[in-house]
Design an enzyme around this catalytic site. Sequence first.
Site, PDB file in Angstrom:
ATOM      1  N   LEU A   1       0.944  -1.238   0.036  1.00 26.19           N
ATOM      2  CA  LEU A   1      -0.022  -0.094   0.011  1.00 26.19           C
ATOM      3  C   LEU A   1       0.745   1.030  -0.015  1.00 26.19           C
ATOM      4  O   LEU A   1       1.819   1.273   0.744  1.00 26.19           O
ATOM      5  CB  LEU A   1      -0.933   0.050   1.377  1.00 26.19           C
ATOM      6  CG  LEU A   1      -1.718  -1.116   1.268  1.00 26.19           C
ATOM      7  CD1 LEU A   1      -2.859  -0.809   2.420  1.00 26.19           C
ATOM      8  CD2 LEU A   1      -2.533  -1.515   0.110  1.00 26.19           C
TER       9      LEU A   1
ATOM     10  N   GLY B   1       1.312  -5.169   1.212  1.00 24.59           N
ATOM     11  CA  GLY B   1       0.194  -5.191   0.149  1.00 24.59           C
ATOM     12  C   GLY B   1       0.604  -6.166  -1.198  1.00 24.59           C
ATOM     13  O   GLY B   1      -0.310  -6.696  -1.654  1.00 24.59           O
TER      14      GLY B   1
ATOM     15  N   ASN C   1       4.673  -7.655   6.582  1.00 27.40           N
ATOM     16  CA  ASN C   1       5.500  -7.062   7.609  1.00 27.40           C
ATOM     17  C   ASN C   1       4.632  -5.557   8.345  1.00 27.40           C
ATOM     18  O   ASN C   1       5.612  -5.137   9.013  1.00 27.40           O
ATOM     19  CB  ASN C   1       6.863  -6.146   6.951  1.00 27.40           C
ATOM     20  CG  ASN C   1       6.610  -5.295   5.688  1.00 27.40           C
ATOM     21  OD1 ASN C   1       5.500  -5.485   4.956  1.00 27.40           O
ATOM     22  ND2 ASN C   1       7.164  -4.265   5.612  1.00 27.40           N
ATOM     23  N   GLU C   2       3.643  -5.874   8.519  1.00 29.75           N
ATOM     24  CA  GLU C   2       2.936  -4.769   8.926  1.00 29.75           C
ATOM     25  C   GLU C   2       3.311  -4.391  10.283  1.00 29.75           C
ATOM     26  O   GLU C   2       3.436  -3.311  10.579  1.00 29.75           O
ATOM     27  CB  GLU C   2       1.449  -5.107   8.812  1.00 29.75           C
ATOM     28  CG  GLU C   2       0.536  -4.663   7.638  1.00 29.75           C
ATOM     29  CD  GLU C   2       0.809  -5.913   6.597  1.00 29.75           C
ATOM     30  OE1 GLU C   2       1.654  -6.845   6.737  1.00 29.75           O
ATOM     31  OE2 GLU C   2       0.256  -5.772   5.477  1.00 29.75           O
TER      32      GLU C   2
END
Length: 260
Positions: free
Chosen positions: A66, A111, A135-136
């Site tokens: 994103l 994303g 990896n958020e």
Amino acid sequence: SNKKILVELDTSSGVATMKFKSPPVNSLSLDFLTEFCISLEKLENDRACRGLIITSTIPRVFSSGLDIMEMCGKSTEHYAEFWRAVQEMWLRLYGSNMVTVAAINGSSPAGGCLIALSCDYRIMVENPKYVIGLNEAQLGIVAPFWFKDTFVNAVGHRVAERSLQLGLLHSVPEAHQIGLVDEVVPEEKLQDKAVAVVAQWLALPDHARQLTKSMMRKAVLDHMLAHREEDIQNFVNFISKDSIQKSLSMYMEMLKKKKS
Ligand code: CO8
């Protein structure tokens, strides 16, 4: 043209190729997502198209996930519109009737990894610099439940739990070992391999393959659809928090500094 995605349909095989071409890193901006959804819808409705290969024209990067700028310092209306577009992309790709293969020729965090996970099959180029994963957590944010569900469906609960909690970006051999990617090939073999895999999946009767795909994915798709508005509200509330805005801008700073 200023298109961010190149689409080519080979009418003899019925296989389309989508090439992400949005420099510098194919980040998923609102414009990119909108174009992606329109392209997917067109192919989905085209009887001449039964298979889809997704790849990148940008060296080293499949998609950086994103677009972080879409999540920084914008209005709540913008966050809601952006999140709906992210959901729409996943609904279309994860629920596609086409045979979908991700030909991952570069790094694919967050994303970007979701796009790959939403395909039927993942082939990644062997390169020590490439990484892939959700990896958020490393950004101080949390992967939404339907990112998690998609990941669990590919690699199983335990592997997904560890990888998500640690926000791991996996090397290519590691991604292969945990089942995050199905196959690893040298760069020059990627295209042929992707074409061969689509052909293998297309050799089955469409209706049987499509119903089987739907059987495997329906629960996760339905669950998201049932909670779609709530998920948008959650995203907007979460991303609007001062502490989250701070984490994201620190992360952007870190990305820019890493360069020099
Ligand atoms: N969004 C916006 N800009 C980005 C992004 C991004 N995701 N990634 C990179 N950029 C920018 C960089 O800041 C840099 O900008 P500038 O040229 O102005 O300095 C430019 O793109 C080029 O980046 P790099 O120099 O880092 O390029 P490299 O080829 O060295 O590396 C990578 C490419 C590996 C893709 C690297 O850029 C990277 O790791 N990027 C970060 C990727 C990332 O962590 N993405 C996560 C996004 S969050 C997400 O997708 C899911 C969120 C779920 C929502 C959670 C609910 C709250």
